[in-house]
Design an enzyme around this catalytic site. Structure first.
Site, PDB file in Angstrom:
ATOM      1  N   SER A 224       4.000   2.260   8.466  1.00 51.47           N
ATOM      2  CA  SER A 224       3.808   1.255   7.423  1.00 51.47           C
ATOM      3  C   SER A 224       5.094   1.077   6.645  1.00 51.47           C
ATOM      4  O   SER A 224       5.714   2.054   6.236  1.00 51.47           O
ATOM      5  CB  SER A 224       2.693   1.678   6.478  1.00 51.47           C
ATOM      6  OG  SER A 224       1.474   1.286   7.014  1.00 51.47           O
TER       7      SER A 224
ATOM      8  N   HIS B 158       0.819  -1.214   0.000  1.00 49.86           N
ATOM      9  CA  HIS B 158       0.000   0.000   0.000  1.00 49.86           C
ATOM     10  C   HIS B 158       0.853   1.264   0.000  1.00 49.86           C
ATOM     11  O   HIS B 158       0.363   2.339  -0.324  1.00 49.86           O
ATOM     12  CB  HIS B 158      -1.069  -0.012   1.105  1.00 49.86           C
ATOM     13  CG  HIS B 158      -0.606   0.324   2.487  1.00 49.86           C
ATOM     14  ND1 HIS B 158      -0.298  -0.628   3.441  1.00 49.86           N
ATOM     15  CD2 HIS B 158      -0.418   1.519   3.100  1.00 49.86           C
ATOM     16  CE1 HIS B 158       0.042  -0.031   4.566  1.00 49.86           C
ATOM     17  NE2 HIS B 158      -0.024   1.268   4.393  1.00 49.86           N
TER      18      HIS B 158
ATOM     19  N   ASP C 120       1.239  -7.641   2.236  1.00 50.34           N
ATOM     20  CA  ASP C 120       1.373  -6.204   1.996  1.00 50.34           C
ATOM     21  C   ASP C 120       2.845  -5.773   1.861  1.00 50.34           C
ATOM     22  O   ASP C 120       3.389  -5.105   2.730  1.00 50.34           O
ATOM     23  CB  ASP C 120       0.689  -5.456   3.149  1.00 50.34           C
ATOM     24  CG  ASP C 120       0.362  -4.011   2.791  1.00 50.34           C
ATOM     25  OD1 ASP C 120       0.915  -3.502   1.797  1.00 50.34           O
ATOM     26  OD2 ASP C 120      -0.436  -3.392   3.515  1.00 50.34           O
TER      27      ASP C 120
HETATM   28  N1  ARG Z   1      -4.861   0.556   7.738  1.00 51.78           N
HETATM   29  C1  ARG Z   1      -3.568   0.644   7.131  1.00 51.78           C
HETATM   30  C2  ARG Z   1      -3.018   2.082   7.262  1.00 51.78           C
HETATM   31  O1  ARG Z   1      -3.577   2.901   7.891  1.00 51.78           O
HETATM   32  C3  ARG Z   1      -3.526   0.133   5.732  1.00 51.78           C
HETATM   33  C4  ARG Z   1      -4.310   0.910   4.714  1.00 51.78           C
HETATM   34  C5  ARG Z   1      -4.238   0.376   3.313  1.00 51.78           C
HETATM   35  N2  ARG Z   1      -5.152  -0.703   3.082  1.00 51.78           N
HETATM   36  C6  ARG Z   1      -6.478  -0.563   2.747  1.00 51.78           C
HETATM   37  N3  ARG Z   1      -7.217  -1.632   2.578  1.00 51.78           N
HETATM   38  N4  ARG Z   1      -7.043   0.609   2.569  1.00 51.78           N
HETATM   39  O2  ARG Z   1      -2.519   2.748   6.438  1.00 51.78           O
HETATM   40  N1  ASP Z   2      -1.361   1.407   8.017  1.00 52.89           N
HETATM   41  C1  ASP Z   2      -0.642   2.497   8.643  1.00 52.89           C
HETATM   42  C2  ASP Z   2       0.321   3.184   7.671  1.00 52.89           C
HETATM   43  O1  ASP Z   2       0.059   3.223   6.485  1.00 52.89           O
HETATM   44  C3  ASP Z   2       0.054   2.022   9.878  1.00 52.89           C
HETATM   45  C4  ASP Z   2      -0.781   2.236  11.103  1.00 52.89           C
HETATM   46  O2  ASP Z   2      -1.543   3.200  11.157  1.00 52.89           O
HETATM   47  O3  ASP Z   2      -0.625   1.434  12.024  1.00 52.89           O
HETATM   48  O4  ASP Z   2       1.277   3.798   8.062  1.00 52.89           O
END
Ligand code: ARG
Ligand code: ASP
Length: 720
Positions: A655, A86, A222
């Site tokens: 991330s 991502h 990921d």
């Molecule tokens: N929750 C994670 C973060 O805040 C991953 C986000 C990307 N994945 C998604 N399905 N939108 O960035």
């Molecule tokens: N998914 C988040 C990021 O893209 C990581 C988190 O918020 O724990 O940095």
């Protein structure tokens, strides 16, 4: 017996006021001073010098800021780096076309000459960090006023930052910590020739999609791979075919040994923003007002999007990325408000504030310095609330309307003509910019969704916002459409230039005073501009002024807290500077009666496999490998590990961060947090806050067995 011991120990912890176990995002430079003994007692085998060294190379030299908001780490002596899928998503999308759909099919460079240059993508290494508080505050007198103080600090900081990089190709930044109690200098080396090396198909890299996002158990692969290129002197250079793979000072060896409950782990990366020191007033506002209202507004928006996306595949693809973005924060806020409530975060903060008030009252000197703070926080937060609510509505309701957002890009052009500054050069520049933003905007725009969103958001805005924050145009709309937003939307989307991409292109092809002046009769443009005026004149200034006062008070408040709890270790809020978090591998109890394991395996991918559901459609090749049990050296107990969780304190920006074991080896790549713990940006709960990482052995399995790109493993150092 174990229970009583545990209670005894936690009582002791509270007595000495130590930071709660596993909480903290520490400054790499200070690990030797504050954390190393604790880390070693928890299983870290290396030294503080290994984490961050002023002289030699250390693990920090293997870590980069990837792009604008992620972390990455070097995994070979030839500049190979790993981050999340991502995080690489923009790059993968940038290289994708109908013929080469790398998002869908994945991408693997089978040789160096197939690696894809990615203009616009940079990675930054931290050269060094240094505390510079005394220099930044030089010239400060006790009598100085706050505005003078700010001016002096800005000038000192600029001079310091400039002189720190003079004669080098480095960049630098002075960063305040603890709301300006301390200042640090950061020097970076930025590389701009970064090439895409490998990415799994989205059905692996995004497996589970938004359904599983922020959740455990998780089965997302990921990750993506890139390589840094440098000139012949191993220095940053713009893309050139003559550039060569960068030779890092340090790269991370990879451990095949995996994880067990209780194992030491450390996450080394760039957490973006946390607010650990908020007072109870602010926490209450987040948990009881701001998060719920933002979630409700996004609920409405997502329902509209989802209905249209479910009904039509083309719309689903167009809105996939927007929907993911809207859903990501929405889901996090739901987790956050739930977590804050369950933790009784407001009461805990109030308890701390009672202690603080009593402590401050105990001496005249402290009373003078700190006694005024809490009542003042109370009154300022009360004063702030209406503006903070309005700003949520501005972002989450007004700017939720895509046409309103898009039309705001034209403000510069309009004001250039209005102020008579529309010379040929300015106009051409703006024209180009607007043309390229129009192209990307209309490519993924679907008017019926936006029309519904506008109706829903305007209804909400005017139902909830006091008259004082109504834009002037509202009276006219009321009169003309009898308060029916549906009628307004029909007319606006019928007549506005922005509702018709060809009309926008035509306008951009013939930019002149006359054509631009038509925007003053355009419903969408007028609505946007009218909102703009009300926020500029009645909200933003007040909001900023109160916040500025609050920031100053937080500076003093945290000084007081540190004085009151001299044995407690404090860490500054995350501010996208390099931090170390450490903790241990561990499952958790998400809700009463349930217990989560610390790891997942490929078995779970197959359990979720459902070809007709987009988020769970496993690639055939992975099914084949699974059915043949063709797991190669990545077999563990007859299966392949996929992801694991640990108690490291992380945030958005972490991330892609390396998850490192006690020997300094890479065991995983961080990519998310578990839902029940997303309040960790405000309050950390060691029982429920977990960071989620992809197991490095799943990465190797995908690269080697799935992609057939095993040659990449040859340049890594893999510890069996
Ligand atoms: N929750 C994670 C973060 O805040 C991953 C986000 C990307 N994945 C998604 N399905 N939108 O960035
Ligand atoms: N998914 C988040 C990021 O893209 C990581 C988190 O918020 O724990 O940095």
């Amino acid at each position: 017996m174990r229970k009583t011991l545990a209670i005894l120990f936690s009582a002791l912890f509270i007595l000495v006021g130590a930071a709660r176990a596993d909480e903290g995002m520490w400054l790499p430079l200070l690990m030797g001073k504050y954390n190393i003994d604790d880390m070693r007692s928890k299983g870290f085998k290396l030294t503080a010098e290994d984490i961050y060294s002023i002289n030699g190379s250390s693990i920090k030299d293997a870590i980069v800021i990837f792009g604008r908001g992620c972390t990455g780490e070097l995994i070979s002596p030839e500049g190979l780096l790993i981050t999340n899928h991502h995080c690489g998503y923009g790059a993968i999308q940038q290289h994708s076309s109908v013929e080469h759909d790398y998002l869908t099919n994945g991408f693997w460079a089978m040789s160096r000459d197939q690696e894809l240059p990615t203009p616009g993508l940079t990675v930054s290494f931290l050269v060094k960090m240094e505390e510079v508080t005394a220099k930044v505050l030089e010239g400060l007198t006790p009598q100085i006023t706050e505005p003078e103080r700010a001016k002096l600090i800005a000038a000192n900081a600029k001079a310091l930052a400039d002189s720190a990089t003079q004669g080098t190709h480095y960049t630098s930044r002075i960063v305040p910590m603890y709301y300006g109690s301390e200042y640090y200098l950061y020097i970076y080396e930025v590389f701009e020739d970064v090439r895409m090396v490998g990415a799994p198909p989205s059905a692996i890299g995004k497996f589970g999609g938004d359904t599983d996002n922020w959740m455990w158990p998780r089965h997302t692969g990921d990750f993506s791979l890139f390589r840094i290129y440098a000139n012949k002197d191993n220095q940053p250079a713009p893309f050139s075919p003559d550039n060569v793979p960068y030779k890092p000072k340090k790269y991370l060896p990879i451990s095949m040994k995996g994880v067990n409950p209780g194992d030491f782990t450390m996450v080394y990366g760039y957490p973006g923003t946390t607010q650990q020191y908020l007072t109870s007033h602010a926490v209450k506002f987040v948990a009881e007002v701001s998060d719920p209202q933002k979630v409700a507004l996004r609920d409405a928006r997502l329902n509209i999007m989802n209905a249209y996306m479910d009904a039509n595949d083309t719309v689903r693809i167009k809105y996939a990325s927007k929907n993911a973005g809207v859903a990501n924060a929405w889901k996090k806020w739901i987790g956050e408000m739930g977590g804050l409530r369950r933790l009784n975060a407001v009461e805990r903060k109030q308890e701390l504030e009672r202690q603080f008030a009593a402590w401050a009252a105990a001496s005249p000197e402290r009373t003078k310095k700190y006694g005024w703070l809490l009542p003042r926080f109370d009154s300022l937060y009360t004063a702030l609330e209406p503006y903070a609510i309005a700003r949520d509505y501005d972002r989450e309701a007004v700017f939720a309307v895509e046409l309103i957002r898009f039309s705001s890009n034209f403000k510069l052009l309009v004001s250039a003509f209005e102020s008579g500054k529309a010379d040929a050069e300015t106009v051409t520049k703006l024209q180009h910019k607007l043309l390229s933003s129009a192209k990307s905007f209309y490519k993924d725009y679907y008017l019926p969704i936006d029309k519904q969103v506008l109706m829903a958001m305007m209804e909400e805005y005017f139902a909830k916002m006091p008259a004082e924050f109504h834009p002037e145009i509202y009276t006219e709309i009321q009169q003309k459409f009898n308060g029916h937003w549906g009628d307004f939307a029909s007319e606006a989307f019928e007549k506005s230039v922005f509702a018709d991409s060809s009309a926008v292109y035509k306008l951009l092809a013939e930019v002149n005073a006359q054509n631009i002046s038509t925007l003053s009769n355009d419903w969408i443009y007028r609505l946007m501009a009218s909102f703009n005026t009300v926020f500029a004149t009645k909200v933003d200034g007040k909001y900023a002024a109160i916040n500025q006062q609050l920031d100053l008070m937080y500076r003093t408040y945290i000084q007081g807290l540190r004085e009151m709890q001299p044995n407690k270790l404090f860490y500054p809020d995350a501010n996208f500077t390099l931090r170390v978090a450490y903790g241990s591998v561990n499952g958790y109890e998400p809700y009463d009666g349930a217990q989560y394991l610390h790891y997942t395996t490929i078995e779970g991918i197959m359990e979720k496999d459902k070809p007709e559901i987009y988020d769970y459609n496993v690639p055939q090749r992975l099914r084949d490998l699974y059915n043949a049990r063709n797991f190669g050296p990545y077999t563990v107990n007859g299966t392949v590990p996929v992801a694991f969780i640990a108690t490291n304190h992380t945030s958005g920006g972490n991330s892609g961060s390396p998850v490192i074991n006690g020997n300094g080896e890479l065991i995983g790549v961080n990519f998310d947090r578990a839902w029940e713990g997303t309040m960790s940006d405000i309050m950390f709960d060691p029982d429920r806050c977990r960071n989620i990482s992809i197991d490095i052995r799943y990465v190797l399995f995908i690269v080697d067995k799935f992609a057939g790109a095993g040659h990449l493993l040859n340049e890594m150092t893999i510890v069996k």
